[in-house]
Design a protein around this motif. Structure first.
Motif, mmCIF file in Angstrom:
data_model
loop_
_atom_site.group_PDB
_atom_site.id
_atom_site.type_symbol
_atom_site.label_atom_id
_atom_site.label_comp_id
_atom_site.label_asym_id
_atom_site.label_seq_id
_atom_site.Cartn_x
_atom_site.Cartn_y
_atom_site.Cartn_z
ATOM 1 N N ILE A 142 -4.578 -12.411 -11.639
ATOM 2 C CA ILE A 142 -5.396 -12.036 -10.483
ATOM 3 C C ILE A 142 -5.883 -13.271 -9.738
ATOM 4 O O ILE A 142 -5.884 -13.317 -8.507
ATOM 5 C CB ILE A 142 -6.565 -11.141 -10.936
ATOM 6 C CG1 ILE A 142 -6.012 -9.794 -11.379
ATOM 7 C CG2 ILE A 142 -7.592 -10.972 -9.837
ATOM 8 C CD1 ILE A 142 -6.999 -8.901 -12.057
ATOM 9 N N SER B 137 0.800 -1.217 0.000
ATOM 10 C CA SER B 137 0.000 0.000 0.000
ATOM 11 C C SER B 137 0.833 1.266 0.000
ATOM 12 O O SER B 137 0.331 2.325 -0.343
ATOM 13 C CB SER B 137 -0.932 0.003 1.209
ATOM 14 O OG SER B 137 -0.172 0.017 2.385
ATOM 15 N N SER C 80 -3.092 -5.095 -11.061
ATOM 16 C CA SER C 80 -3.941 -4.649 -12.167
ATOM 17 C C SER C 80 -3.402 -3.363 -12.778
ATOM 18 O O SER C 80 -3.413 -3.198 -14.000
ATOM 19 C CB SER C 80 -5.368 -4.418 -11.683
ATOM 20 O OG SER C 80 -5.923 -5.610 -11.219
ATOM 21 N N ALA C 81 -2.923 -2.452 -11.943
ATOM 22 C CA ALA C 81 -2.358 -1.203 -12.451
ATOM 23 C C ALA C 81 -1.102 -1.465 -13.268
ATOM 24 O O ALA C 81 -0.892 -0.843 -14.322
ATOM 25 C CB ALA C 81 -2.056 -0.261 -11.292
ATOM 26 N N ARG D 274 -2.192 -3.100 -16.581
ATOM 27 C CA ARG D 274 -2.825 -2.084 -17.425
ATOM 28 C C ARG D 274 -1.775 -1.177 -18.066
ATOM 29 O O ARG D 274 -1.896 -0.791 -19.231
ATOM 30 C CB ARG D 274 -3.795 -1.255 -16.586
ATOM 31 C CG ARG D 274 -4.826 -0.518 -17.391
ATOM 32 C CD ARG D 274 -5.826 0.232 -16.515
ATOM 33 N NE ARG D 274 -6.276 -0.508 -15.351
ATOM 34 C CZ ARG D 274 -6.101 -0.131 -14.095
ATOM 35 N NH1 ARG D 274 -5.469 0.985 -13.812
ATOM 36 N NH2 ARG D 274 -6.557 -0.852 -13.095
ATOM 37 N N GLU E 122 -6.764 -7.515 -1.584
ATOM 38 C CA GLU E 122 -7.330 -6.480 -2.461
ATOM 39 C C GLU E 122 -6.277 -5.461 -2.884
ATOM 40 O O GLU E 122 -6.248 -5.031 -4.038
ATOM 41 C CB GLU E 122 -8.516 -5.793 -1.786
ATOM 42 C CG GLU E 122 -9.703 -6.710 -1.583
ATOM 43 C CD GLU E 122 -10.185 -7.358 -2.876
ATOM 44 O OE1 GLU E 122 -10.277 -6.658 -3.905
ATOM 45 O OE2 GLU E 122 -10.453 -8.567 -2.851
ATOM 46 N N ALA E 123 -5.405 -5.066 -1.968
ATOM 47 C CA ALA E 123 -4.354 -4.102 -2.309
ATOM 48 C C ALA E 123 -3.378 -4.713 -3.314
ATOM 49 O O ALA E 123 -2.917 -4.023 -4.239
ATOM 50 C CB ALA E 123 -3.616 -3.661 -1.053
ATOM 51 N N THR E 124 -3.073 -5.993 -3.165
ATOM 52 C CA THR E 124 -2.173 -6.672 -4.093
ATOM 53 C C THR E 124 -2.792 -6.762 -5.475
ATOM 54 O O THR E 124 -2.127 -6.504 -6.487
ATOM 55 C CB THR E 124 -1.846 -8.089 -3.575
ATOM 56 O OG1 THR E 124 -1.395 -8.006 -2.227
ATOM 57 C CG2 THR E 124 -0.765 -8.739 -4.406
ATOM 58 N N ILE E 125 -4.068 -7.103 -5.538
ATOM 59 C CA ILE E 125 -4.756 -7.203 -6.829
ATOM 60 C C ILE E 125 -4.829 -5.829 -7.490
ATOM 61 O O ILE E 125 -4.633 -5.696 -8.704
ATOM 62 C CB ILE E 125 -6.154 -7.826 -6.641
ATOM 63 C CG1 ILE E 125 -6.004 -9.303 -6.310
ATOM 64 C CG2 ILE E 125 -7.020 -7.643 -7.882
ATOM 65 C CD1 ILE E 125 -7.280 -9.984 -5.925
ATOM 66 N N ARG E 126 -5.095 -4.793 -6.708
ATOM 67 C CA ARG E 126 -5.164 -3.443 -7.250
ATOM 68 C C ARG E 126 -3.833 -3.015 -7.864
ATOM 69 O O ARG E 126 -3.779 -2.454 -8.959
ATOM 70 C CB ARG E 126 -5.565 -2.474 -6.145
ATOM 71 C CG ARG E 126 -6.592 -1.473 -6.576
ATOM 72 C CD ARG E 126 -7.055 -0.555 -5.466
ATOM 73 N NE ARG E 126 -7.744 -1.262 -4.403
ATOM 74 C CZ ARG E 126 -7.374 -1.251 -3.128
ATOM 75 N NH1 ARG E 126 -6.326 -0.571 -2.744
ATOM 76 N NH2 ARG E 126 -8.049 -1.915 -2.224
ATOM 77 N N LYS E 127 -2.736 -3.312 -7.169
ATOM 78 C CA LYS E 127 -1.421 -2.923 -7.660
ATOM 79 C C LYS E 127 -1.038 -3.735 -8.894
ATOM 80 O O LYS E 127 -0.498 -3.200 -9.865
ATOM 81 C CB LYS E 127 -0.379 -3.106 -6.562
ATOM 82 C CG LYS E 127 0.963 -2.524 -6.910
ATOM 83 C CD LYS E 127 1.858 -2.450 -5.712
ATOM 84 C CE LYS E 127 3.150 -1.763 -6.050
ATOM 85 N NZ LYS E 127 4.019 -1.631 -4.889
ATOM 86 N N ARG F 37 -4.967 -14.126 -5.867
ATOM 87 C CA ARG F 37 -6.029 -14.387 -4.883
ATOM 88 C C ARG F 37 -5.815 -15.743 -4.210
ATOM 89 O O ARG F 37 -6.007 -15.888 -3.003
ATOM 90 C CB ARG F 37 -7.384 -14.338 -5.573
ATOM 91 C CG ARG F 37 -8.530 -14.181 -4.640
ATOM 92 C CD ARG F 37 -9.792 -13.940 -5.419
ATOM 93 N NE ARG F 37 -9.684 -12.739 -6.214
ATOM 94 C CZ ARG F 37 -10.413 -11.651 -6.039
ATOM 95 N NH1 ARG F 37 -11.307 -11.644 -5.107
ATOM 96 N NH2 ARG F 37 -10.257 -10.599 -6.786
#
Length: 131
Positions: A85, A37, A110-111, A114, A103-108, A89
């Motif tokens: 992802i 994070s 994904s960024a 992308r 969730e923070a790991t998946i968000r990072k 998970r």
């Protein structure tokens, strides 16, 4: 119990004095490795926690880093966004490793994925004008 108290004491020592700390707009952030994070907190600390989850960019895909028995293990995930992802998970929440950081790991991740995609440029269509 004793290992937890030791980690809390170490975190208290490096919380205000660390080469990874960045203070910006009243918020204290941290650039330490395996800090998902970026917050300067015990939960997100990548140096003193027993279980660590880290994500960084690879040539294609991302590198998932975990700590087991004191050693960091890195796995390259490069077989597509959805599969990456799903793997993250399964490695965090599915195996009860660090479900709080899922969730923070998946968000990072994904960024990062992308940002690695090719940008498609819209073609300009030429129109025939009536005279």
């Amino acid at each position: 119990k004793q290992w937890y108290q030791r980690r809390v004491a170490i975190t208290a020592g490096i919380r205000k004095n660390s080469c990874f700390i960045i203070k910006s707009l009243g918020t204290t952030l941290s650039r330490e490795p395996n800090n998902i994070s970026g917050k300067n907190s015990f939960k997100a600390n990548g140096l003193v926690n027993k279980h660590v989850v880290g994500i960084k960019a690879a040539d294609k895909g991302v590198v998932l880093t975990t700590k087991s028995k004191g050693h960091l293990t890195s796995t390259t995930l490069s077989r597509g966004g959805r599969r990456t992802i799903k793997t993250i998970r399964a490695a965090t929440a599915g195996s009860h490793y660090r479900p709080d950081l899922t969730e923070a790991t998946i968000r990072k991740a994904s960024a990062i994925i992308r940002s690695q995609k090719n940008k498609s440029v819209a073609k300009r269509r030429s129109r025939k004008y009536k005279n």
